[in-house]
Each structure stands twice: as structure tokens, then as C-alpha cells.
Scaffold this motif. Structure first.
Motif, PDB file in Angstrom:
ATOM      1  N   UNK A  46       9.648   0.873  -7.885  1.00  0.00           N
ATOM      2  CA  UNK A  46      10.170   0.100  -6.758  1.00  0.00           C
ATOM      3  C   UNK A  46       9.750   0.728  -5.432  1.00  0.00           C
ATOM      4  N   UNK A  47       9.916   2.036  -5.326  1.00  0.00           N
ATOM      5  CA  UNK A  47       9.561   2.742  -4.098  1.00  0.00           C
ATOM      6  C   UNK A  47       8.087   2.523  -3.757  1.00  0.00           C
ATOM      7  N   UNK A  48       7.207   2.735  -4.730  1.00  0.00           N
ATOM      8  CA  UNK A  48       5.768   2.625  -4.469  1.00  0.00           C
ATOM      9  C   UNK A  48       5.355   1.175  -4.183  1.00  0.00           C
ATOM     10  N   UNK A  49       5.992   0.227  -4.826  1.00  0.00           N
ATOM     11  CA  UNK A  49       5.684  -1.177  -4.543  1.00  0.00           C
ATOM     12  C   UNK A  49       6.026  -1.492  -3.094  1.00  0.00           C
ATOM     13  N   UNK A  50       7.183  -1.036  -2.644  1.00  0.00           N
ATOM     14  CA  UNK A  50       7.614  -1.383  -1.292  1.00  0.00           C
ATOM     15  C   UNK A  50       7.018  -0.499  -0.202  1.00  0.00           C
ATOM     16  N   UNK A  51       6.549   0.681  -0.550  1.00  0.00           N
ATOM     17  CA  UNK A  51       5.890   1.543   0.436  1.00  0.00           C
ATOM     18  C   UNK A  51       4.415   1.168   0.604  1.00  0.00           C
ATOM     19  N   UNK A  52       3.720   0.879  -0.500  1.00  0.00           N
ATOM     20  CA  UNK A  52       2.260   0.738  -0.428  1.00  0.00           C
ATOM     21  C   UNK A  52       1.689  -0.419  -1.239  1.00  0.00           C
ATOM     22  N   UNK A  53       2.532  -1.210  -1.881  1.00  0.00           N
ATOM     23  CA  UNK A  53       2.062  -2.238  -2.813  1.00  0.00           C
ATOM     24  C   UNK A  53       1.201  -1.627  -3.923  1.00  0.00           C
ATOM     25  N   UNK A  54       1.532  -0.383  -4.297  1.00  0.00           N
ATOM     26  CA  UNK A  54       0.833   0.373  -5.339  1.00  0.00           C
ATOM     27  C   UNK A  54      -0.631   0.626  -5.006  1.00  0.00           C
ATOM     28  N   UNK A  57      -4.634   3.825  -1.198  1.00  0.00           N
ATOM     29  CA  UNK A  57      -5.410   4.059   0.015  1.00  0.00           C
ATOM     30  C   UNK A  57      -4.712   3.654   1.306  1.00  0.00           C
ATOM     31  N   UNK A  58      -3.455   3.331   1.260  1.00  0.00           N
ATOM     32  CA  UNK A  58      -2.758   2.834   2.443  1.00  0.00           C
ATOM     33  C   UNK A  58      -2.479   3.968   3.429  1.00  0.00           C
ATOM     34  N   UNK A  59      -2.777   3.698   4.713  1.00  0.00           N
ATOM     35  CA  UNK A  59      -2.356   4.578   5.802  1.00  0.00           C
ATOM     36  C   UNK A  59      -1.522   3.708   6.731  1.00  0.00           C
ATOM     37  N   UNK A  60      -0.249   4.056   6.867  1.00  0.00           N
ATOM     38  CA  UNK A  60       0.651   3.273   7.704  1.00  0.00           C
ATOM     39  C   UNK A  60       0.937   3.974   9.012  1.00  0.00           C
ATOM     40  N   UNK A  61       1.187   3.188  10.052  1.00  0.00           N
ATOM     41  CA  UNK A  61       1.511   3.754  11.344  1.00  0.00           C
ATOM     42  C   UNK A  61       0.606   3.184  12.417  1.00  0.00           C
ATOM     43  N   UNK A  62       0.714   3.700  13.612  1.00  0.00           N
ATOM     44  CA  UNK A  62       1.527   4.869  13.940  1.00  0.00           C
ATOM     45  C   UNK A  62       3.017   4.537  13.980  1.00  0.00           C
ATOM     46  N   UNK A  63       3.806   5.527  13.605  1.00  0.00           N
ATOM     47  CA  UNK A  63       5.250   5.443  13.699  1.00  0.00           C
ATOM     48  C   UNK A  63       5.662   5.687  15.148  1.00  0.00           C
ATOM     49  N   UNK A  71      -0.976   7.183   1.692  1.00  0.00           N
ATOM     50  CA  UNK A  71      -1.057   7.021   0.253  1.00  0.00           C
ATOM     51  C   UNK A  71       0.003   6.146  -0.367  1.00  0.00           C
ATOM     52  N   UNK A  72       0.038   6.202  -1.666  1.00  0.00           N
ATOM     53  CA  UNK A  72       0.886   5.323  -2.463  1.00  0.00           C
ATOM     54  C   UNK A  72       2.372   5.543  -2.197  1.00  0.00           C
ATOM     55  N   UNK A  73       2.751   6.779  -1.812  1.00  0.00           N
ATOM     56  CA  UNK A  73       4.147   7.087  -1.498  1.00  0.00           C
ATOM     57  C   UNK A  73       4.421   7.091   0.006  1.00  0.00           C
ATOM     58  N   UNK A  74       3.387   6.847   0.820  1.00  0.00           N
ATOM     59  CA  UNK A  74       3.514   6.848   2.279  1.00  0.00           C
ATOM     60  C   UNK A  74       4.136   8.157   2.778  1.00  0.00           C
ATOM     61  N   UNK A  75       3.453   9.240   2.506  1.00  0.00           N
ATOM     62  CA  UNK A  75       3.882  10.591   2.862  1.00  0.00           C
ATOM     63  C   UNK A  75       3.524  10.854   4.321  1.00  0.00           C
ATOM     64  N   UNK A  76       4.506  11.265   5.100  1.00  0.00           N
ATOM     65  CA  UNK A  76       4.372  11.384   6.548  1.00  0.00           C
ATOM     66  C   UNK A  76       3.661  12.668   6.959  1.00  0.00           C
ATOM     67  N   UNK A  77       2.708  12.513   7.896  1.00  0.00           N
ATOM     68  CA  UNK A  77       1.925  13.672   8.354  1.00  0.00           C
ATOM     69  C   UNK A  77       2.644  14.511   9.403  1.00  0.00           C
ATOM     70  N   UNK A 105      -0.614  13.564  -4.533  1.00  0.00           N
ATOM     71  CA  UNK A 105       0.496  12.734  -4.064  1.00  0.00           C
ATOM     72  C   UNK A 105       1.776  13.097  -4.827  1.00  0.00           C
ATOM     73  N   UNK A 106       1.648  13.211  -6.137  1.00  0.00           N
ATOM     74  CA  UNK A 106       2.811  13.500  -6.974  1.00  0.00           C
ATOM     75  C   UNK A 106       3.331  14.903  -6.713  1.00  0.00           C
ATOM     76  N   UNK A 107       2.445  15.871  -6.540  1.00  0.00           N
ATOM     77  CA  UNK A 107       2.887  17.241  -6.247  1.00  0.00           C
ATOM     78  C   UNK A 107       3.707  17.275  -4.959  1.00  0.00           C
ATOM     79  N   UNK A 108       3.235  16.596  -3.930  1.00  0.00           N
ATOM     80  CA  UNK A 108       3.959  16.561  -2.662  1.00  0.00           C
ATOM     81  C   UNK A 108       5.261  15.776  -2.809  1.00  0.00           C
ATOM     82  N   UNK A 109       5.210  14.672  -3.543  1.00  0.00           N
ATOM     83  CA  UNK A 109       6.397  13.852  -3.762  1.00  0.00           C
ATOM     84  C   UNK A 109       7.494  14.654  -4.456  1.00  0.00           C
TER      85      UNK A 109
END
Length: 141
Positions: A46-54, A57-63, A71-77, A105-109
Motif C-alpha cells: 500500500x505504501x509503495x503504491x501510494x508513494x510511487x505507483x511501484x 525511478x520516481x523523484x518527487x518534489x521539490x517539497x 525511489x519506490x519508497x520516496x526517501x527524502x534527501x 532502498x530496502x536497507x534505508x527503509x
């Protein structure tokens, strides 16, 4: 600021060749193979679907603070990774978060989750918390 956005978008385009849009079951199996329990998989799906649509390669922002989510989990820089070099709490280059290999991604998550649980992700709080029926993965195994 426009220069920074241009750099981030350029990096994302360069990495798009190795991007992957996962299916729900592919993603669930990767997470399970990485040590996540089957019981927790609906939350992660659910989290990954709503953060990145799985999409890996997604980069979101700027916040609002000028940061980007990767990425897939939308990890903040601003907190977890740095662009172009190792840094922040996950000690990784954000560019490692926008390819089809989810190992980084998973290690950081796992670090983020150990500190904050699912509440570190706004998408989980607003879209997933208490509402996981559509994200069950029994058919994936």
C-alpha cells in the motif's frame, strides 16, 4: 533552485533506463525475500503504491523545504540520503534509490522504519493505516 531541479531531473532521466515499475506481486516477493514478514506486506505494498505507483525511478518534489523524495519508497534527501555522494542517516547517494535494484532502498527503509514505523510516510498515514483489504498479497505466494 531551478538549477538544482534541473540536476535532479537530469539524474532521474539518466537512471530511467534502469527503472522498473513493479507489479504488486513482484514487489511483495522482493520485500518477503528481503526479510519482511508476510503479515507486513500489505502495509508495504500500500505504501509503495501510494508513494510511487511501484515505480523505482520516481523523484518527487521539490517539497516545501526544497528537498526531494527518491525511489519506490520516496526517501527524502533532507534526512536519509544525499545527491551525488554518501550522506545523511542512510549514508547513501540518493541516485542509488532510482534504479530497479531495491537493495539500497530496502536497507534505508529498514533504518527509517526502525526509527519511525510506518508513520514516517504520509501516504501510509493517509491511505493505508487501517485500510489494507485491497493490498493483501496471499495470491502472490
Amino acid at each position: 533552485m531551478k538549477f538544482i531541479i534541473a540536476i535532479v531531473l537530469s539524474v532521474a532521466l539518466i537512471n530511467s533506463a534502469s527503472a522498473k515499475i513493479y507489479t504488486k506481486c513482484e514487489f511483495a516477493r522482493v520485500m518477503f525475500d528481503s526479510g519482511f514478514t508476510k503479515e507486513s506486506l500489505p502495509d508495504w505494498v500500500c505504501l509503495a503504491i501510494h508513494e510511487s505507483a511501484l515505480n523505482s525511478n520516481v523523484v518527487g518534489g521539490p517539497n516545501t523545504n526544497g528537498s526531494f523524495d527518491w525511489g519506490i519508497f520516496q526517501i527524502n534527501d533532507n534526512y536519509w540520503c544525499k545527491v551525488g555522494y554518501l550522506g545523511n542517516d542512510c549514508n547513501m547517494d540518493c541516485n542509488k534509490l532510482v534504479d530497479e535494484d531495491l537493495t539500497d532502498d530496502i536497507a534505508c527503509t529498514k533504518i527509517i522504519f526502525a526509527r519511525h514505523g510506518f508513520t514516517a510516510w504520509n501516504a501510509w498515514k493517509s491511505k493505508c493505516q487501517g485500510s489494507l483489504a485491497a493490498y493483501q498479497v496471499d495470491e502472490c505466494f
